[in-house]
Scaffold this motif. Structure first.
Motif, PDB file in Angstrom:
ATOM      1  N   ALA A 140       0.931  -1.225   0.193  1.00  0.00           N
ATOM      2  CA  ALA A 140      -0.009  -0.026   0.137  1.00  0.00           C
ATOM      3  C   ALA A 140       0.654   1.461  -0.232  1.00  0.00           C
ATOM      4  O   ALA A 140       0.507   2.201  -0.790  1.00  0.00           O
ATOM      5  CB  ALA A 140      -0.906  -0.053   1.125  1.00  0.00           C
ATOM      6  N   GLN A 142       2.215   1.905  -3.591  1.00  0.00           N
ATOM      7  CA  GLN A 142       1.187   2.384  -4.356  1.00  0.00           C
ATOM      8  C   GLN A 142       0.924   3.983  -3.959  1.00  0.00           C
ATOM      9  O   GLN A 142       0.701   4.684  -4.835  1.00  0.00           O
ATOM     10  CB  GLN A 142       0.128   1.724  -4.443  1.00  0.00           C
ATOM     11  N   GLY A 143       0.605   4.220  -2.718  1.00  0.00           N
ATOM     12  CA  GLY A 143       0.219   5.313  -2.413  1.00  0.00           C
ATOM     13  C   GLY A 143       1.067   6.528  -2.575  1.00  0.00           C
ATOM     14  O   GLY A 143       0.846   7.696  -2.812  1.00  0.00           O
ATOM     15  N   LEU A 144       2.409   6.061  -2.030  1.00  0.00           N
ATOM     16  CA  LEU A 144       3.609   7.324  -2.215  1.00  0.00           C
ATOM     17  C   LEU A 144       4.546   7.150  -3.305  1.00  0.00           C
ATOM     18  O   LEU A 144       5.405   7.768  -3.491  1.00  0.00           O
ATOM     19  CB  LEU A 144       4.282   7.218  -0.957  1.00  0.00           C
ATOM     20  N   HIS A 145       4.199   6.261  -4.423  1.00  0.00           N
ATOM     21  CA  HIS A 145       4.995   5.863  -5.444  1.00  0.00           C
ATOM     22  C   HIS A 145       6.345   5.636  -5.059  1.00  0.00           C
ATOM     23  O   HIS A 145       7.295   6.205  -5.614  1.00  0.00           O
ATOM     24  CB  HIS A 145       4.679   7.121  -6.556  1.00  0.00           C
ATOM     25  N   ASP A 195      -9.645   0.143   6.155  1.00  0.00           N
ATOM     26  CA  ASP A 195      -9.486   1.602   5.582  1.00  0.00           C
ATOM     27  C   ASP A 195     -10.216   2.629   6.094  1.00  0.00           C
ATOM     28  O   ASP A 195     -11.133   3.348   5.701  1.00  0.00           O
ATOM     29  CB  ASP A 195      -9.814   1.689   4.068  1.00  0.00           C
ATOM     30  N   GLY A 207      -6.058   4.733   4.473  1.00  0.00           N
ATOM     31  CA  GLY A 207      -5.086   3.942   3.710  1.00  0.00           C
ATOM     32  C   GLY A 207      -3.786   3.506   4.447  1.00  0.00           C
ATOM     33  O   GLY A 207      -4.049   3.354   5.589  1.00  0.00           O
ATOM     34  N   TRP A 208      -2.724   3.602   3.931  1.00  0.00           N
ATOM     35  CA  TRP A 208      -1.477   3.333   4.706  1.00  0.00           C
ATOM     36  C   TRP A 208      -1.134   4.278   5.722  1.00  0.00           C
ATOM     37  O   TRP A 208      -0.331   3.762   6.682  1.00  0.00           O
ATOM     38  CB  TRP A 208      -0.412   3.167   3.698  1.00  0.00           C
ATOM     39  N   ARG A 209      -1.585   5.188   5.876  1.00  0.00           N
ATOM     40  CA  ARG A 209      -1.476   6.387   6.828  1.00  0.00           C
ATOM     41  C   ARG A 209      -1.745   5.954   8.077  1.00  0.00           C
ATOM     42  O   ARG A 209      -1.185   6.262   9.389  1.00  0.00           O
ATOM     43  CB  ARG A 209      -1.895   7.722   6.562  1.00  0.00           C
TER      44      ARG A 209
END
Length: 482
Positions: A30, A33-36, A156, A161-163
């Protein structure tokens, strides 16, 4: 009895330290994907935290000796909590990487204080139980990291998300800080709970040990994820030379009447070095096994984050349960450690056989056996290592033990992780690679069993006084009172 609630407050540091390693492993897809995140950034998110964690443990333990357990723990928890919030709010990769480094520094201040509290607040059977609870919380942290990470990513909450995997640390940290003043007052009665002197801190020694550990850890932390690249021998040689310079400086400082980071008295404590070897072997096998297991379940069997967390439940649950059980077993310490090595070796072999055959149900049984064997080893190994350490240098001892744990984890991840990835790249399937690496991991259990055979045949401290206590000895010294 007020010491137990005080210990519970500082044990929150152990819980968060272990949780934060495993929760990020689960959340890495995650995060990518979220922070590339690119490959190098992914390695740094995982390894950067462990790097600063490992570098700060010895100075963190010594700070506890100078300024007191709860004061240093509070500084570490405040730093860790603020850094966790920064990780959860990170707008871009570089911000996250810096926040993870700060998280590791906060952990390095917290973790040695846990061992120091167990060593200074308890004696005899109670101290053995305190170490057992510490081992159980380590297993609980690994378990929560897997389960909570999977649950947060699946649910979620609020679209975080990942945060969410970083922000979940914040309320725990705030609660621990709120309870800390009470815990410090509860533990203030025994004289041994107070700091043992505020001489000048050994800053050159701290710098030399940090440089030596950095040279040693950097290639290991990255090799576990990207493979060996050729610079490791030079880094290892530079690390050894720096370590030699550190030991020489420490000896001269002590001869001048200074306050060294690593007192020579510590290395002369009976059984301390042998106990460090037992601690190292246990952590080398445990960390590499759990990480390759997570990769096998997610990438080899295609399990999702929540299913992976449940799959690791037998290992972490058995580890925590066995840690609590170890002090109440009426077995000589040497036999208990040898039995623990045999059970963990059998568990490893069972995991390898069932993973290769694709028998998921029996794999879970074998995972429980491996976790139980590792859990039975933790508390007796810690009690044996620290049993004769004087209270005045218990912080230094705690920092050394924590550093050895971290170094052993890095070596295990490097050796067995690189072996795992090499097998996968050579065409072996992930379950087959896991099976082969797990068989190789049996060597850590076998070596710990051989070493355990040399442990003196005194009984587990829960059912007998530690050396020097039965005849009115001075706590932590093994010496009789004058």
């Amino acid at each position: 009895m007020r010491q137990w609630p005080a210990l519970a407050v500082v044990l929150s540091g152990t819980l968060l330290a272990n949780l934060d390693v495993f929760i990020v492993v689960v959340a890495m897809p995650a995060l990518k994907q979220g922070l590339h995140l690119g490959g190098a950034a992914q390695q740094l998110v995982l390894a950067g935290y462990q790097m600063t964690y490992g570098l700060g443990l010895v100075p963190g333990g010594r700070l506890g000796d100078h300024f007191g357990t709860f004061r240093v723990f509070g500084a570490g928890m405040a730093l860790f909590t603020a850094a966790s919030a920064a990780c959860g709010l990170a707008p871009f990769p570089a911000f996250l990487l810096v926040a993870r480094l700060v998280q590791g520094l906060g952990t390095a201040l917290m973790v040695p204080q846990v061992y120091r509290a167990a060593q200074s607040l308890f004696t005899g059977a109670a101290r053995s139980r305190a170490f057992a609870v510490t081992g159980a919380v380590m297993g609980l942290g690994a378990l929560c990291g897997q389960l909570l990470g999977g649950r947060l990513l699946s649910a979620d909450p609020y679209g975080l998300g990942w945060r969410a995997v970083f922000l979940v640390n914040v309320p725990v940290g705030i609660a621990a800080l709120a309870a800390l003043p009470w815990a410090a007052r509860a533990a203030a009665a025994p004289a041994r709970a107070r700091p043992h002197g505020r001489g000048r801190l050994d800053l050159p020694g701290a710098g030399l040990t940090a440089l030596s550990l950095c040279l040693f850890l950097t290639p290991l932390m990255t090799a576990g994820y990207s493979g060996l690249r050729g610079g490791e021998p030079a880094a290892a040689l530079a690390s050894v030379l720096t370590l030699a310079a550190f030991l020489r400086y420490e000896r001269r400082l002590e001869l001048r009447g200074g306050n060294p980071l690593l007192p020579r008295e510590l290395l002369r404590c009976p059984g301390f070095v042998r106990g460090l070897a037992l601690v190292a072997l246990t952590n080398c096998g445990l960390n590499s096994f759990v990480l390759t297991l997570g990769l096998m379940l997610q990438e080899g069997l295609g399990w999702g984050p929540m299913a992976t967390g449940l799959g690791i439940l037998p290992t972490a649950g058995a580890f925590a349960t066995a840690s609590l059980l170890a002090p109440v077993l009426r077995v000589a310490r040497s036999r208990l450690l040898m039995g623990a090595a045999a059970i963990s070796a059998a568990g490893y072999l069972g995991c390898a056989a069932t993973a290769a055959a694709g028998r998921t149900a029996w794999l879970l049984v074998a995972l429980g056996a491996a976790g139980a064997g590792l859990g039975l080893a933790v508390a007796p190994a810690l009690a044996f290592t620290l049993r004769t350490v004087p209270d005045g240098i218990s912080g230094a001892a705690s920092g050394v033990v924590s550093t050895v744990q971290q170094l052993a984890a890095a070596v295990g991840v490097c050796l067995f992780g690189t072996f795992f990835f090499a097998l996968v790249h050579a065409g072996a399937g992930i379950p087959a690679a896991f099976a082969i690496v797990t068989v190789a991991n049996v060597t850590t259990a076998a070596l710990s069993g051989v070493l355990a055979a040399t442990v003196p045949p005194d009984r587990v401290p829960a059912h007998g006084d530690e050396p020097g206590r039965a005849a009115g000895g001075i706590p932590g010294t093994g010496r009789a009172r004058p």
